[in-house]
Design a protein around this motif. Structure first.
Motif, mmCIF file in Angstrom:
data_model
loop_
_atom_site.group_PDB
_atom_site.id
_atom_site.type_symbol
_atom_site.label_atom_id
_atom_site.label_comp_id
_atom_site.label_asym_id
_atom_site.label_seq_id
_atom_site.Cartn_x
_atom_site.Cartn_y
_atom_site.Cartn_z
ATOM 1 N N PRO A 191 0.235 4.481 -13.316
ATOM 2 C CA PRO A 191 -0.574 4.983 -12.188
ATOM 3 C C PRO A 191 -0.279 6.444 -11.854
ATOM 4 C CG PRO A 191 0.333 2.836 -11.660
ATOM 5 C CD PRO A 191 0.912 3.232 -12.984
ATOM 6 N N HIS A 192 1.007 6.841 -11.903
ATOM 7 C CA HIS A 192 1.340 8.198 -11.476
ATOM 8 C C HIS A 192 0.968 9.257 -12.505
ATOM 9 C CE1 HIS A 192 4.858 6.837 -13.733
ATOM 10 N NE2 HIS A 192 5.189 8.093 -13.908
ATOM 11 N N PRO A 223 -3.359 16.877 -3.953
ATOM 12 C CA PRO A 223 -3.049 17.297 -5.325
ATOM 13 C C PRO A 223 -4.286 17.534 -6.181
ATOM 14 C CG PRO A 223 -2.104 15.126 -4.797
ATOM 15 C CD PRO A 223 -3.112 15.435 -3.761
ATOM 16 N N GLY A 255 2.347 14.701 -2.402
ATOM 17 C CA GLY A 255 2.019 14.744 -3.825
ATOM 18 C C GLY A 255 2.034 16.152 -4.400
ATOM 19 N N ALA A 267 0.613 3.937 -2.759
ATOM 20 C CA ALA A 267 0.163 5.273 -2.374
ATOM 21 C C ALA A 267 1.063 6.327 -3.015
ATOM 22 C CB ALA A 267 0.184 5.424 -0.856
ATOM 23 N N ALA A 268 2.368 6.068 -3.021
ATOM 24 C CA ALA A 268 3.296 7.016 -3.633
ATOM 25 C C ALA A 268 3.048 7.119 -5.134
ATOM 26 C CB ALA A 268 4.738 6.596 -3.351
ATOM 27 N N ARG A 269 2.764 5.963 -5.758
ATOM 28 C CA ARG A 269 2.471 5.994 -7.196
ATOM 29 C C ARG A 269 1.262 6.860 -7.472
ATOM 30 N NH1 ARG A 269 4.512 2.198 -10.520
ATOM 31 N NH2 ARG A 269 4.213 3.847 -12.025
ATOM 32 N N CYS A 270 0.224 6.711 -6.631
ATOM 33 C CA CYS A 270 -1.014 7.476 -6.832
ATOM 34 C C CYS A 270 -0.793 8.962 -6.608
ATOM 35 C CB CYS A 270 -2.106 6.979 -5.892
ATOM 36 S SG CYS A 270 -2.808 5.433 -6.424
ATOM 37 N N LEU A 271 0.246 9.305 -5.833
ATOM 38 C CA LEU A 271 0.498 10.723 -5.580
ATOM 39 C C LEU A 271 1.375 11.334 -6.672
ATOM 40 C CD1 LEU A 271 0.918 10.526 -1.730
ATOM 41 C CD2 LEU A 271 -0.924 11.629 -2.979
ATOM 42 N N GLY A 272 1.595 10.572 -7.728
ATOM 43 C CA GLY A 272 2.266 11.144 -8.890
ATOM 44 C C GLY A 272 3.738 10.797 -9.047
ATOM 45 N N LEU A 273 4.251 9.810 -8.265
ATOM 46 C CA LEU A 273 5.656 9.444 -8.389
ATOM 47 C C LEU A 273 5.817 8.243 -9.321
ATOM 48 C CD1 LEU A 273 5.609 11.110 -5.684
ATOM 49 C CD2 LEU A 273 7.622 9.811 -5.062
ATOM 50 N N SER A 274 6.839 8.301 -10.175
ATOM 51 C CA SER A 274 7.102 7.180 -11.064
ATOM 52 C C SER A 274 7.678 6.026 -10.249
ATOM 53 C CB SER A 274 8.090 7.596 -12.146
ATOM 54 O OG SER A 274 9.358 7.789 -11.557
ATOM 55 N N ILE A 282 -5.245 10.107 -10.244
ATOM 56 C CA ILE A 282 -6.269 9.469 -9.426
ATOM 57 C C ILE A 282 -5.718 9.266 -8.022
ATOM 58 C CG2 ILE A 282 -7.581 7.343 -9.078
ATOM 59 C CD1 ILE A 282 -7.727 7.040 -12.103
ATOM 60 N N GLY A 283 -6.486 9.687 -7.021
ATOM 61 C CA GLY A 283 -6.064 9.480 -5.629
ATOM 62 C C GLY A 283 -6.621 8.169 -5.115
ATOM 63 N N LEU A 284 -5.887 7.524 -4.213
ATOM 64 C CA LEU A 284 -6.356 6.254 -3.658
ATOM 65 C C LEU A 284 -6.153 6.248 -2.150
ATOM 66 C CD1 LEU A 284 -7.370 3.377 -3.937
ATOM 67 C CD2 LEU A 284 -5.192 2.705 -4.890
ATOM 68 N N ARG A 314 -4.163 13.384 2.361
ATOM 69 C CA ARG A 314 -3.008 13.185 1.497
ATOM 70 C C ARG A 314 -3.457 12.939 0.052
ATOM 71 N NH1 ARG A 314 0.811 8.040 2.409
ATOM 72 N NH2 ARG A 314 -1.100 7.019 1.763
ATOM 73 N N SER A 315 -4.526 12.151 -0.103
ATOM 74 C CA SER A 315 -5.006 11.859 -1.453
ATOM 75 C C SER A 315 -5.687 13.070 -2.074
ATOM 76 C CB SER A 315 -6.000 10.701 -1.418
ATOM 77 O OG SER A 315 -5.432 9.611 -0.776
ATOM 78 N N PHE A 357 -6.217 3.924 1.119
ATOM 79 C CA PHE A 357 -6.117 2.493 1.367
ATOM 80 C C PHE A 357 -6.809 2.079 2.652
ATOM 81 C CE2 PHE A 357 -2.785 3.550 -1.481
ATOM 82 C CZ PHE A 357 -2.641 2.454 -2.300
ATOM 83 N N GLY A 408 0.814 -1.217 0.000
ATOM 84 C CA GLY A 408 0.000 0.000 0.000
ATOM 85 C C GLY A 408 0.844 1.262 0.000
ATOM 86 N N ALA A 460 -7.139 2.485 -10.716
ATOM 87 C CA ALA A 460 -5.946 3.185 -10.246
ATOM 88 C C ALA A 460 -4.725 2.861 -11.104
ATOM 89 C CB ALA A 460 -5.668 2.813 -8.790
#
Lengths: 275, 347
Positions: free
Chosen positions: B81-82, B155, B108, A153-160, B86-88, B151-152, B90, A149, B55
């Motif tokens: 994904p990045h 951005p 983010g 979560a980091a991926r979803c926040l825009g990090l490659s 889309i925010g996720l 956090r989600s 968990f 997770g 996602a």
């Protein structure tokens, strides 16, 4: 004044400690220690860089990255380090690497006038090859122990993928893996003594030179001369940097998110003292 | 859902496979801008897999997902994904343990003055001022959960996904968090899809509920429609307690053991199954069919009764505990609303 006290102290000790009253003996050994530390420092740096890259590579989504990284790790951790040192040194002797000599700054250090790899770089390369493979597995285990997770979560926040590894996965893994990793680095430092087989004048090599020198050995009645005395001093010299490393590891472990852990440890200690 | 609103998310006949298992087996769903849709279904129905496909953590085997009219996932295309915006959120929050609350929320955002202001704004919105310098392990479960949502949201994602966000909270906190999170999402005006197996989560939060079973979406409707007008027996189970009666439609009326009931719509004449939820049976002293209380059991604020009609047919009925009916007591029961009617499956 100091030398008098030191001399008196050495006289009390059982065994033959007279040569350690001489300043040049100490400087001879300390030069060896300094070289061992330098070899270890470069190897640690190089092996961590490669090791982390291989750990990330073994977890990469693409198999074209995963497979080579796996082959690297499996190959180099399965070869005895002593053999690897000999292999790199004598192997490099067959290759003409004079082009390396033309590299500014580094060139003169890496190869000799005939264009052959120098002994010290050969040892650093061999130590880095072996230790990066072992460290890669430690770091990989650390990354795998982080919940999926957090990485997603980091991926979803825009990090490659690479950014996530660099700013979340690797820092978390290193903190979690600090004890195991430092154990390996301590091993690496002690393994610099293997460089003595290709006549690198590191600490152990210098110790051996000392007790094999006839002028020092023959003056004593018993056969082994001052072997044990010299080895004892050399052992203490290896101990000090290793212990410093393990202190650093403890600091790493309890820093940042480890505050609660420290508090917990305090509670356990108080409990034991009261009981 | 007003027709003037733009479609934000569109899922068309999506299939996700794990080997030979079709975890998502042709699901379709459309979400308009600013809407909160709940994906409701039992464990293993494929709802979390569907969420992860949106996602970008699962690949589509067939079908496609579009976000703001652009394809983000299909067998041929898969946006990383990045890059999806889309925010996720968990189930286990997944906060970064080595960063403070502020550090987590700002993660983010591009570094700078803007991030600073945005973090402060969000903390105030969630009533978490003063906790910015703490580490995640120094927060309660409910606080961690709100930080994860913030956090989600930070951005300003195009779509926010929430995976069972309340399942780690105890029941009292759960109701409170539900309201707080709903208020946060509405304040930010974000489009959101929430996955849950809890009917009350879905009913309380969502503008519309999509009920999912065995990898397909059975019905997407407002909570009210889903409760009162389910389109199938399976969908009816998601809306509330189910009591099915065998009946027969004749000239626009359903004849059942509970008497002649008005059906929803105009089902064709013939045998059918009618849905009468236990709470739809209304007890009184004199209006309706005579019945007798067989047994009763207190269930929180309501009482579940077993009742027997003179014909010998037994039913389940729930009523407010204030009525306090005793076993053996004679009452009268009636159903006042139009009941959903389903065709009888061929044997």
């Amino acid at each position: 004044m100091f030398t008098d006290v030191w001399g008196a102290f050495l006289d009390i000790l059982p065994g033959e400690w007279d040569i350690f009253k001489e300043r040049f003996i100490w400087s001879f050994l300390l030069q060896g220690l300094w070289l061992s530390v330098k070899i270890a420092a470069f190897s640690i740096l190089l092996s961590l860089l490669v090791g982390i890259a291989m750990a990330v590579g073994r977890l990469a989504p693409s198999r074209f990255i995963r497979w080579p990284a796996t082959v690297y790790v499996e190959a180099f951790r399965a070869i005895p380090l002593l053999l690897l040192i000999l292999y790199v040194f004598f192997g490099a002797g067959r290759v003409d690497a004079s082009w390396v000599g033309n590299i500014p700054l580094l060139g003169g250090i890496l190869v000799d006038s005939q264009g052959h790899l120098e002994r010290i770089p050969a040892v650093i390369i061999a130590l880095s090859l072996y230790n990066s493979a072992v460290e890669a597995e430690i770091v990989r285990a650390g990354i795998l122990s982080i919940s999926k997770g957090v990485i997603e979560a980091a991926r979803c926040l825009g990090l490659s993928y690479l950014q996530t590894m660099q700013s979340v996965a690797v820092p978390m893994a290193l903190r979690r893996m600090a004890p195991g990793l430092v154990s390996q680095l301590i091993t690496l430092f002690k393994d610099t003594s293997l460089a003595s087989v290709i006549s690198v004048l590191e600490l152990l090599r210098r110790g051996r030179i000392l007790y094999e020198t006839p002028a020092y050995t023959l003056s004593y009645s018993h056969g082994s001369g001052i072997t044990i005395e010299v080895l004892t001093v050399v052992a203490l010299m290896y101990f000090i940097p290793c212990y410093l490393l393990s202190l650093i590891a403890q600091r790493l472990e309890t820093g940042g998110a480890g505050v609660a852990q420290k508090r917990e440890r305090g509670r356990v200690l108080r409990f034991l003292l009261r009981g | 859902m007003s027709p003037s609103k733009r479609e934000a998310l569109c899922i068309e006949a999506l299939e996700v496979r794990y080997g030979a298992v079709r975890a998502v087996a042709g699901a379709s769903l459309s979400v308009v801008e600013g809407e909160l849709v709940a994906l409701l279904g039992p464990s293993g129905c494929g709802k979390t897999t569907l969420l992860r496909a949106i996602a970008g953590f699962e690949r589509a085997w067939a079908g496609e997902i579009r976000l703001d009219a652009a394809i983000i996932e299909s067998p041929a295309i898969s946006l990383a994904p990045h890059r999806r915006g889309i925010g996720l959120v968990f189930q286990e929050y997944a906060l970064f343990p080595h960063r403070t609350v502020e550090g987590n929320i700002a993660y983010g955002l591009p570094r700078g003055e803007y991030a600073h202001g945005r973090v402060r704004e969000l903390l105030a919105l969630a009533g978490l001022e003063g906790l910015g310098k703490r580490y995640p392990h120094q927060l309660s479960g409910g606080q961690q959960q709100r930080v994860a949502v913030l956090r989600s949201l930070a951005p300003k994602p195009r779509l926010l996904l929430l995976d069972e966000p309340f399942s780690n909270l105890d029941p009292g906190l759960r109701v409170e968090m539900r309201q707080q999170v709903a208020a946060l999402l509405r304040a930010e005006g974000v489009t959101a899809v929430l996955v849950t197996h809890d009917r009350s989560d879905a009913m309380a939060l969502a503008d519309r509920v999509a009920v999912m079973q065995a990898g397909v979406i059975l019905q997407v409707d407002t909570p009210r429609e889903l409760y009162f007008r389910p389109l199938s027996e399976a969908a009816a189970r998601f809306g509330g307690d189910v009591q099915l009666l065998a009946g027969r439609v004749r000239r626009g009326v359903v004849e059942t053991a509970l008497g002649r009931l008005r059906p929803i719509g105009t089902p064709p004449d013939g045998p059918c199954t009618a849905l009468v939820r236990p709470e739809w049976i209304v007890p009184s002293l004199d209006v309706g069919l005579p019945a007798r209380i067989v047994s009763s059991r207190l269930e929180g604020q309501q009482v579940r009764y077993r009742i027997r009609l003179n014909s010998g047919a037994e039913f389940s009925m729930t009523a407010a505990s204030g009525l306090s009916l005793a076993a053996g007591q004679a009452i009268a029961v009636s159903v006042h609303i139009d009941v959903p009617v389903f065709p009888v499956d061929p044997p």
